[in-house]
Each structure stands twice: as C-alpha cells, then as structure tokens.
Scaffold this motif. Structure first.
Motif, PDB file in Angstrom:
ATOM      1  N   ARG A 219      40.685  38.660  36.816  1.00 16.16           N
ATOM      2  CA  ARG A 219      40.890  40.645  37.489  1.00 16.16           C
ATOM      3  C   ARG A 219      41.664  40.871  38.872  1.00 16.16           C
ATOM      4  NH1 ARG A 219      35.283  42.193  38.057  1.00 16.16           N
ATOM      5  NH2 ARG A 219      35.370  42.650  39.918  1.00 16.16           N
ATOM      6  N   ASN A 220      42.605  41.048  38.727  1.00 13.24           N
ATOM      7  CA  ASN A 220      43.249  41.090  39.766  1.00 13.24           C
ATOM      8  C   ASN A 220      44.079  40.337  40.647  1.00 13.24           C
ATOM      9  OD1 ASN A 220      43.292  44.230  39.808  1.00 13.24           O
ATOM     10  ND2 ASN A 220      40.642  44.446  40.765  1.00 13.24           N
ATOM     11  N   GLY A 221      44.277  39.206  39.753  1.00 11.40           N
ATOM     12  CA  GLY A 221      45.104  38.038  39.415  1.00 11.40           C
ATOM     13  C   GLY A 221      44.060  36.855  40.106  1.00 11.40           C
ATOM     14  N   ARG A 222      42.422  37.001  40.520  1.00  8.94           N
ATOM     15  CA  ARG A 222      41.885  36.546  40.728  1.00  8.94           C
ATOM     16  C   ARG A 222      41.274  36.059  39.796  1.00  8.94           C
ATOM     17  NH1 ARG A 222      40.417  36.015  46.307  1.00  8.94           N
ATOM     18  NH2 ARG A 222      42.722  37.278  47.538  1.00  8.94           N
ATOM     19  N   LYS A 223      40.330  34.731  40.064  1.00 14.04           N
ATOM     20  CA  LYS A 223      38.560  34.802  39.023  1.00 14.04           C
ATOM     21  C   LYS A 223      38.001  34.778  39.340  1.00 14.04           C
ATOM     22  CE  LYS A 223      37.084  29.928  38.315  1.00 14.04           C
ATOM     23  NZ  LYS A 223      36.858  29.323  38.653  1.00 14.04           N
ATOM     24  N   VAL A 224      37.677  35.394  38.231  1.00 14.35           N
ATOM     25  CA  VAL A 224      35.697  35.809  38.590  1.00 14.35           C
ATOM     26  C   VAL A 224      34.892  35.255  38.241  1.00 14.35           C
ATOM     27  CG1 VAL A 224      36.696  38.538  39.426  1.00 14.35           C
ATOM     28  CG2 VAL A 224      35.987  38.347  37.187  1.00 14.35           C
ATOM     29  N   ILE A 225      34.872  34.756  37.482  1.00 16.77           N
ATOM     30  CA  ILE A 225      33.796  33.893  36.700  1.00 16.77           C
ATOM     31  C   ILE A 225      34.153  32.962  35.869  1.00 16.77           C
ATOM     32  CG2 ILE A 225      33.343  35.615  34.229  1.00 16.77           C
ATOM     33  CD1 ILE A 225      30.611  35.250  35.528  1.00 16.77           C
ATOM     34  N   GLU A 226      33.747  32.488  35.917  1.00 20.06           N
ATOM     35  CA  GLU A 226      34.294  30.842  34.686  1.00 20.06           C
ATOM     36  C   GLU A 226      32.454  30.257  34.080  1.00 20.06           C
ATOM     37  OE1 GLU A 226      35.851  26.245  34.435  1.00 20.06           O
ATOM     38  OE2 GLU A 226      36.307  27.589  36.038  1.00 20.06           O
ATOM     39  N   MET A 241      35.521  41.752  33.480  1.00 17.26           N
ATOM     40  CA  MET A 241      36.745  42.122  33.159  1.00 17.26           C
ATOM     41  C   MET A 241      37.204  43.342  34.149  1.00 17.26           C
ATOM     42  SD  MET A 241      37.147  41.345  29.172  1.00 17.26           S
ATOM     43  CE  MET A 241      38.786  41.987  29.169  1.00 17.26           C
ATOM     44  N   THR A 242      36.692  44.200  33.918  1.00 15.87           N
ATOM     45  CA  THR A 242      37.018  45.856  34.843  1.00 15.87           C
ATOM     46  C   THR A 242      36.268  45.869  35.916  1.00 15.87           C
ATOM     47  OG1 THR A 242      35.695  46.965  33.508  1.00 15.87           O
ATOM     48  CG2 THR A 242      36.866  46.247  32.343  1.00 15.87           C
ATOM     49  N   GLY A 243      35.079  45.416  36.103  1.00 13.84           N
ATOM     50  CA  GLY A 243      34.085  45.640  37.073  1.00 13.84           C
ATOM     51  C   GLY A 243      33.650  47.098  37.084  1.00 13.84           C
ATOM     52  N   ARG A 244      33.381  48.073  35.740  1.00 16.19           N
ATOM     53  CA  ARG A 244      32.440  48.669  35.174  1.00 16.19           C
ATOM     54  C   ARG A 244      31.614  48.404  34.424  1.00 16.19           C
ATOM     55  NH1 ARG A 244      38.211  51.865  33.480  1.00 16.19           N
ATOM     56  NH2 ARG A 244      36.238  52.956  31.925  1.00 16.19           N
ATOM     57  N   ARG A 245      31.068  49.460  34.440  1.00 18.68           N
ATOM     58  CA  ARG A 245      29.552  49.035  33.459  1.00 18.68           C
ATOM     59  C   ARG A 245      30.067  50.739  31.399  1.00 18.68           C
ATOM     60  NH1 ARG A 245      26.118  44.981  33.917  1.00 18.68           N
ATOM     61  NH2 ARG A 245      26.344  44.694  35.660  1.00 18.68           N
ATOM     62  N   PHE A 246      30.043  50.068  31.210  1.00 16.09           N
ATOM     63  CA  PHE A 246      30.384  50.828  29.811  1.00 16.09           C
ATOM     64  C   PHE A 246      28.827  50.666  29.010  1.00 16.09           C
ATOM     65  CE2 PHE A 246      34.396  48.133  30.365  1.00 16.09           C
ATOM     66  CZ  PHE A 246      35.153  49.052  30.819  1.00 16.09           C
ATOM     67  N   GLU A 247      28.762  52.355  28.457  1.00 21.61           N
ATOM     68  CA  GLU A 247      27.936  52.030  28.103  1.00 21.61           C
ATOM     69  C   GLU A 247      27.585  53.582  26.958  1.00 21.61           C
ATOM     70  OE1 GLU A 247      24.397  54.181  30.554  1.00 21.61           O
ATOM     71  OE2 GLU A 247      24.260  52.450  31.553  1.00 21.61           O
ATOM     72  N   PRO A 248      28.962  53.215  26.104  1.00 20.39           N
ATOM     73  CA  PRO A 248      29.607  54.299  25.058  1.00 20.39           C
ATOM     74  C   PRO A 248      27.744  54.971  23.916  1.00 20.39           C
ATOM     75  CG  PRO A 248      29.895  51.222  24.003  1.00 20.39           C
ATOM     76  CD  PRO A 248      28.821  51.861  25.722  1.00 20.39           C
ATOM     77  N   VAL A 429      45.082  49.310  19.202  1.00 18.73           N
ATOM     78  CA  VAL A 429      45.953  47.791  19.289  1.00 18.73           C
ATOM     79  C   VAL A 429      46.244  46.876  20.448  1.00 18.73           C
ATOM     80  CG1 VAL A 429      47.812  46.518  17.528  1.00 18.73           C
ATOM     81  CG2 VAL A 429      46.171  48.195  16.813  1.00 18.73           C
ATOM     82  N   GLY A 430      45.654  46.123  20.865  1.00 17.21           N
ATOM     83  CA  GLY A 430      46.516  45.657  22.038  1.00 17.21           C
ATOM     84  C   GLY A 430      46.714  45.809  23.389  1.00 17.21           C
ATOM     85  N   VAL A 431      45.219  47.086  23.604  1.00 14.82           N
ATOM     86  CA  VAL A 431      44.736  46.766  25.003  1.00 14.82           C
ATOM     87  C   VAL A 431      43.756  46.436  25.583  1.00 14.82           C
ATOM     88  CG1 VAL A 431      46.194  49.186  24.413  1.00 14.82           C
ATOM     89  CG2 VAL A 431      43.605  48.937  23.921  1.00 14.82           C
ATOM     90  N   ASP A 432      43.370  46.367  26.350  1.00 11.48           N
ATOM     91  CA  ASP A 432      41.968  45.702  27.124  1.00 11.48           C
ATOM     92  C   ASP A 432      41.118  46.687  27.175  1.00 11.48           C
ATOM     93  OD1 ASP A 432      42.294  47.119  29.380  1.00 11.48           O
ATOM     94  OD2 ASP A 432      43.645  46.539  29.767  1.00 11.48           O
ATOM     95  N   VAL A 433      39.672  45.818  27.131  1.00  7.88           N
ATOM     96  CA  VAL A 433      38.673  47.083  27.367  1.00  7.88           C
ATOM     97  C   VAL A 433      38.348  47.868  27.672  1.00  7.88           C
ATOM     98  CG1 VAL A 433      37.443  45.237  28.991  1.00  7.88           C
ATOM     99  CG2 VAL A 433      35.683  46.695  26.470  1.00  7.88           C
ATOM    100  N   GLY A 434      39.493  48.158  29.145  1.00 10.39           N
ATOM    101  CA  GLY A 434      39.358  49.168  29.666  1.00 10.39           C
ATOM    102  C   GLY A 434      39.640  50.102  29.693  1.00 10.39           C
ATOM    103  N   SER A 435      40.959  50.209  29.075  1.00  8.42           N
ATOM    104  CA  SER A 435      41.262  51.380  28.883  1.00  8.42           C
ATOM    105  C   SER A 435      41.121  52.070  27.326  1.00  8.42           C
ATOM    106  CB  SER A 435      43.284  50.424  28.249  1.00  8.42           C
ATOM    107  OG  SER A 435      44.316  50.055  28.888  1.00  8.42           O
ATOM    108  N   LYS A 436      40.710  51.184  26.685  1.00  9.57           N
ATOM    109  CA  LYS A 436      40.179  50.786  24.965  1.00  9.57           C
ATOM    110  C   LYS A 436      38.891  52.440  25.489  1.00  9.57           C
ATOM    111  CE  LYS A 436      38.414  49.468  20.788  1.00  9.57           C
ATOM    112  NZ  LYS A 436      38.141  47.532  19.984  1.00  9.57           N
ATOM    113  N   SER A 437      37.953  51.798  26.413  1.00  9.45           N
ATOM    114  CA  SER A 437      36.934  52.961  26.139  1.00  9.45           C
ATOM    115  C   SER A 437      37.195  54.157  26.719  1.00  9.45           C
ATOM    116  CB  SER A 437      36.015  52.766  27.820  1.00  9.45           C
ATOM    117  OG  SER A 437      35.153  52.875  27.511  1.00  9.45           O
ATOM    118  N   ASP A 438      38.685  54.124  27.292  1.00  7.03           N
ATOM    119  CA  ASP A 438      38.920  55.768  28.402  1.00  7.03           C
ATOM    120  C   ASP A 438      39.371  56.526  27.044  1.00  7.03           C
ATOM    121  OD1 ASP A 438      38.114  54.442  30.573  1.00  7.03           O
ATOM    122  OD2 ASP A 438      40.383  54.062  31.440  1.00  7.03           O
TER     123      ASP A 438
END
Length: 498
Positions: A219-226, A241-248, A429-438
């Motif tokens: 995320r933003n060029g840094r490894k946040v978890i492995e 991946m996003t730093g956001r909580r999604f509750e669809p 198609v081809g967009v990340d999980v944050g953009s998909k939710s948006d």
C-alpha cells in the motif's frame, strides 16, 4: 517437522523513486520453490514497479535481490531470464502472426544460436511444453486466431520452455470465463507440484484465497503485511489493501411500480440474440450475467446500436425507438460504458478533460461555435470532484491513470450527457477492490436518483452486490430471472456453469 525449503528468491529493502515520488519503500519478502504467493494491493500500490524490477526492466535505487544465494543489486532482462524468472503480462507479449509452435520455441531457438529455422525441432519443443501443462492446442495455428485462454496457455508454455523457476502472472484471469479460470488454477497447482514458484497478481479476492499459500500486501509503495493466506479473509485483506473497512449492503429490491424506462421485446440478431425480451424500470439496476459467448455483450451492443437487431422492438419511455447506430442510442438517452475501456472507451493520449467533454462540446459552444472555455473547465472540474478522479488536474493524460480512475473518466463522459439509461459492460474489470467498491456506490447512487442501469458482468459477487433483478443468458437467450437477494453466489455460479 518437515524441512522448509530454502527460498528461491529473497527481496530485501527494495527502494524505487520516480521524480521524487517513492514508488517502493523498503519492500522485502521471499518466495520458495513451488510456492504460490499473491502480491496484492490497489492500483498505484507499487505492484507493477516491483514486477518490472524482478523482470529486469527497471533497476532499484537501493536494496538487493538474492537468487539461489547469489546477491544482485539489479537484474537486467537477460539476467532475469537466465535466473529462471518469467513474467506473463496481461497482454501476454506474444507474436500474433507466428504460430503456436513458433511462439513457444522462439526464445529457445534464439538462445541456441542456430542460423536456420528447424521447424520440426520447434514443434517438438512446443508439444512437450504444452504436454507439461496438460493441454492440446494446434501447433500450426497463428496465435492471433486463438481465444484469450489459449493465448495464456501458450505464454505459460513458453515460460516453461525457458526453464522458468518463478512465473509472475499479472492479472491472469481478467479476461477469462469461470471455466477457463478453473483450468488455469489447475495448471498453477501442477506447476507448484513441479517445483515452479508463482507470483500471482489479481484483484479478484476469491481466486487469491483459492490458489495462494501466502499473501504480501503493498500500500502506497510499502509492504503492510506478509502472512499465510489462511490468516486472511476477504474483509481483512481488503482492509490491508486500502486502509478502509467495507460493509456492502445488499441492494433493496427495485420498485416495479416505477414506470418502465426501457422495454425490449423479441430482440433477434442471427447467431447472437434469440428472442430476447425484458423491462427496465426507472431507478432500477438490472444485472445481466452469463459466460463468454452467452450473448450478454451482444445484447449491450444491440441496445447501443453498435450491432443493430434484425427484428424486435425497443421502447424508451413508452415510445418505439429504432436504434440503428450509437448516434440514435445517444439521442434516445442511452449511454454505454464498454467492456474494454482501453480500446473502446478512451482516447488514451488525450487529457482527462477532453475525454470527459467529447460528448458535450456542442453544449459549450458559444457565439459562432467558439468554445466557452470557462464553462467547459468548470464542468470538467465538477466531474473530477464528483467521481473523485485522482489526478493532478484535468490536463493529465488518461493513459497515466490507474485502471479505477480510467473507469471513472469513462463514467464521467457518459454521465455528462445526462442519460436516462446507462449500460455498464464489465464495469470493474481490472480495477482494485477500493475502486470497485466506489464504482458500486456510484451505481447505487445513480439508481437512487432515478436512472435506469443495466450492469453486465460474469463476476458473480458483483452481480449479486449491485442488482435489483438478475437475468441469466445462455446461447443468446434469457434463461432465468431472479429478484435481488433471491439467489446465493454458489447457486448462481452453478447455473452459469451448467
């Protein structure tokens, strides 16, 4: 305890900067022989930069790459291939005019330094490589005539011929049907059994959990978890991946009391559509799903006048409309976001502003047809803000944007025309999980404002998430209809595959 294999490759403290912007900061992880690792992250997280460093296309500013115990401060393309690293990009990087055999065996023949083309030997090499992944493809077929899934198999086979020990797959399933995805996952498992490692890059969370043993999130060029894949679920992975909580929330059923905005009856086009009929209401999201070749895209193109129907009727707001061209569709209040935004939806070299305004220039033409630039600029800025398009300004070329932001630009273009009906073909198609939710939130907001939307997708979770009603297509016909929330993911997937 079983012996833990020594890592094939270790990345340590990798740093990469472009024009003062850190694309990678202190990134490191390892991949063992036969291990399948997911590299996850939003568009712009640094995944592509990392892949280019591994492929030798770019050099890190700092850090090391250790392969089989040998430390490298950078890799060139030849050194990467010699070390057993192969990248299968989204476009596969094949020679379309060459045959299957020639594409698979080309690099081997080149490395051998032969001055003559030995077609028999090429066929032997190609046949052995295809056998290794357990598939049969006509060796003499030009690659340009192959289906997308077969092109991918050719690219994998070519990598194996080059003694690949690590295959990097960049969005390998973005253009595949569910059945083809199953076949690819089986091949990845076969490669794993042969000791070939795979770095798997995908925005589709279900596939990540099915095929990967370990997940590395940038995320933003840094490894946040492995961590092992078993320690994640879709919600926690999306958060990292996003730093956001999604509750669809599931969509509420669309009201059939609203007036019909689109009525299609007996739509037929030889070899593509067979007596298709449905109704779309104002404020409704109608999901249409089906496998590749089911007729879903043909229906979208017919409604937009790209491939006019042979017979049948289309009524919009109670009036029969003859839609024989996109111009007629636009005049009737229909907008269309195509499946392939790169080749069908955008002018990539042009600015964001020009892409958005291309359908609205007449509205900003003042005296003698001269463009009212202040009004034009104001409208573009409003769309940048409304759809949260991440860019320095409206003059930014569209080709420099992430996939999610490119899709927002296409949406903005059509929304600027104020359509009554919006057809979205493969909207995420081809967009990340944050953009998909948006994008899903944008769809819900447009429906709430009274627009009628048709969402066409073979992404089962997406169809279930956004649709008030769902139509299932097979062989050019509508074969099932479900109210939103009336069918689960597993049942819908089974109906598509049966």
């Amino acid at each position: 305890m079983p012996d833990v294999p020594a890592p094939f490759i270790v990345l340590d403290h990798l740093v990469k900067t472009f024009a003062g912007v850190k694309a990678l900061t202190d990134v490191g992880f390892s991949i063992a022989p036969g291990e399948v690792v997911c590299l996850a992250g939003e568009n712009g997280s640094g995944k592509s930069t990392l892949i280019k460093i591994l492929a030798g296309a770019q050099a890190p500013d700092d850090g090391t790459i250790t392969i089989d115990g040998r430390v490298h401060h950078r890799l060139g393309p030849r050194a990467a291939v010699a070390a057993g690293i192969q990248v299968i990009f989204q476009d596969f990087s094949l020679f379309p005019n060459l045959t299957v055999a020639e594409n698979i065996a080309f690099s081997t023949s080149l490395a051998a330094g032969s001055r003559w083309v030995r077609r028999g030997r090429m066929r032997e090499i190609a046949a052995a490589a295809l056998a290794r992944v357990g598939v049969t493809i006509d060796l003499d077929t030009p690659v340009e005539k192959l289906a997308v899934a077969d092109k991918q198999l050719v690219a994998i086979s070519r990598a194996l011929v080059s003694d690949a020990r690590l295959i990097i797959m960049d969005e390998p399933t973005s253009a595949l049907t569910e059945r083809e995805v199953r076949a690819l996952i089986a091949i990845i498992r076969r490669l794993k059994g042969d000791g070939v490692a795979v770095l798997f890059v995908s925005h589709k969370l279900a596939e990540i959990f099915e095929v990967c043993e370990k997940i590395v999130v940038l995320r933003n060029g840094r490894k946040v978890i492995e961590a092992p894949a078993a320690e994640f679920d879709p919600a926690t992975l999306a958060f990292h991946m996003t730093g956001r909580r999604f509750e669809p929330a599931p969509p509420t059923p669309g009201s059939t009391d609203a007036p019909p905005i689109l009525e299609a009856a007996h739509l037929t086009r030889a070899g593509q559509l067979d007596d298709v009929g449905f109704t779309l209401h104002a404020g409704e999201v109608l999901g249409i799903t089906g496998l590749l070749g089911s007729g879903r895209t043909q229906l979208a193109k017919a409604l937009f006048g790209l491939t006019p129907i042979d017979s049948g009727t289309i009524r919009i707001c109670g009036r029969d409309i003859a839609i024989r061209s996109p111009r007629a569709a636009i005049a009737a209040g229909i907008g269309y976001v195509p499946e392939d935004r790169l080749t069908e939806g955008l002018f990539l070299a042009q600015s964001i502003g020009r892409n958005i305004a291309v359908g609205r220039l007449d509205a900003h033409a003042g005296f003698a047809g001269i463009l009212d630039r202040p009004a034009y600029a104001t409208e573009i800025d409003q769309w940048l803000e409304r759809l949260r398009i991440a860019a320095p300004d409206a003059a930014t070329p569209v080709q420099s944007l992430s996939g999610g932001n490119q899709q927002r630009v296409v949406l903005a273009r059509w929304l600027a025309t104020n359509p009554k009906i919006l057809i979205l073909n493969g909207p995420t198609v081809g967009v990340d999980v944050g953009s998909k939710s948006d994008i899903h939130a944008i769809v819900a907001g447009l429906a709430a404002a009274g627009m009628g939307l048709i969402v066409i997708s073979d992404d089962v979770p997406e169809i279930l998430a956004v649709s008030h009603r769902i139509l299932v297509m097979k062989a050019g016909r509508i074969v099932d209809t479900f109210a939103g929330g009336a069918i689960g993911e597993a049942d819908l997937a089974r109906r598509l595959a049966s």
